[in-house]
Design an enzyme around this catalytic site. Structure first.
Site, PDB file in Angstrom:
ATOM      1  CE  LYS A 156      -4.200  -1.840   0.384  1.00 41.47           C
ATOM      2  NZ  LYS A 156      -5.296  -1.574  -0.562  1.00 41.47           N
ATOM      3  CE  LYS A 168     -10.596  -4.466  -4.174  1.00 41.59           C
ATOM      4  NZ  LYS A 168     -10.325  -3.213  -3.441  1.00 41.59           N
ATOM      5  CG  ASP A 191      -9.768  -1.378  -6.579  1.00 46.49           C
ATOM      6  OD1 ASP A 191     -10.938  -1.757  -6.761  1.00 46.49           O
ATOM      7  OD2 ASP A 191      -9.213  -1.451  -5.465  1.00 46.49           O
TER       8      ASP A 191
END
Length: 331
Positions: free
Chosen positions: A154, A250, A228
């Site tokens: 991250k 996702k 994303d």
């Protein structure tokens, strides 16, 4: 009209403590708050779990209210195909979609991948997340995880070059992928991509804010870039072809496994590589996503590894190797 044998929908909010804390560019948290949907019929229970995401204006309370608003429709026989039009994409629909799929498998006595005509998932390597922090803190975390084959790092903007160099030095043998969580800008984009490329990073996820990512189409990208926050379901794929090389699917974004599988097929047809991702949650959230792993180049389903404890009958993890779910958990 409902009957005594009609399905019954129940929703609950659960809190699962995180081991330590989980930090990204938007902040830190110490627990995973999930919403669980249960559809009960004829003594059987189908379950699904979601993680409402504030980034998309979702809250656990609103997701629970959305599920409760579907109780009558479920009692009247709503199936997962009708569900796609009955609820908008998002976390709440994901929980209900997966609960209906789980119930479908339990009622048939077959595994869900067989019912859907999909390849059975096999054990696969999942990424393990290194939270955002100072370079020394991230290096320490990477050193402790350096035995893992795939690390997801991250990042958060200023100082990211130093962070990724520190992680690479601490984990010289691991494959690295990076998630900037929309924290970079057009002014530091190329510098940060170059730093990642110099550190041997394979892929960078969502470097720029969604809706402000056209700069990716105007530069020479030195490594793979994955969408994303910019990608949710099939309708968002076409516009991203010039900007991204891969998409992170996702279930909380797509609104369930039903749309996620269709999206994976469409993404592959458009030439995208696929990452299957997750939020920090229990194995009940990860289990349906395992059906996407046969199509995925990158698997990021480490949510339960970040918790202080997982739910009973959770997925089996052997270091970074994750196994398909047993039927007692899901599907």
């Amino acid at each position: 009209m409902t009957s005594a044998n009609s399905p019954n929908l129940i929703g609950n909010i659960e809190q699962w403590p995180i081991a330590g804390s989980f930090t990204i560019s938007r902040g830190a948290k110490t627990e995973a708050v999930v919403v669980v949907a249960e559809v009960r019929r004829d003594g059987l229970v189908g379950r699904g779990e979601c993680v409402p995401y504030p980034r998309y204006g979702e809250t656990p309370e609103a997701a629970l209210a959305a599920l409760r608003a579907m109780q009558e429709a479920v009692a009247d026989g709503l199936d997962r195909m009708a569900l796609q039009a009955a609820m908008p994409p998002g976390a709440a629909r994901n929980a209900l979609d997966c609960a209906l799929l789980d119930l479908e498998a339990k009622r048939s006595g077959r595994r869900i991948w067989d019912l859907l005509g999909r390849r059975a998932p096999e054990p696969c390597v999942t990424a393990y997340t290194i939270s955002l922090g100072s370079p020394p803190v991230m290096a320490d975390a990477a050193s402790r995880a350096a035995h893992r084959p795939l690390l997801k790092v991250k990042l958060g903007g200023d100082g990211d070059g130093e962070r990724i160099r520190a992680v690479r030095k601490a984990a010289p043998q691991s494959q690295l992928i990076v998630d900037a969580n929309e924290a970079w800008t057009e002014s530091n984009l190329e510098k940060n991509l170059a730093a990642c490329a110099a550190a041997g990073v394979t892929l960078v996820e969502q470097p720029l804010p969604a809706g402000n990512d056209q700069a990716l189409a105007r530069i020479d990208r030195p490594l793979m870039v994955c969408a994303d926050e910019s990608v949710h379901d099939r309708t968002s794929l076409e516009a991203l072809r010039d900007c991204y090389d891969a998409v992170n699917i996702k279930l909380d974004k797509t609104g369930g496994l039903t749309e996620a599988l269709a999206m994976a097929d469409a993404a592959r047809a458009l030439g995208f590589d696929i990452m299957v991702g997750c939020m920090v949650a229990t194995s009940l959230s990860m289990a349906p996503a395992m059906l996407l792993t046969p199509q995925a180049r990158f698997v990021d389903l480490d949510g339960p590894l970040l918790l202080a404890s997982d739910r009973d009958n959770g997925l089996l993890y052997e270091d970074s190797l994750v196994y398909p779910p047993d039927a007692v958990l899901w599907g």
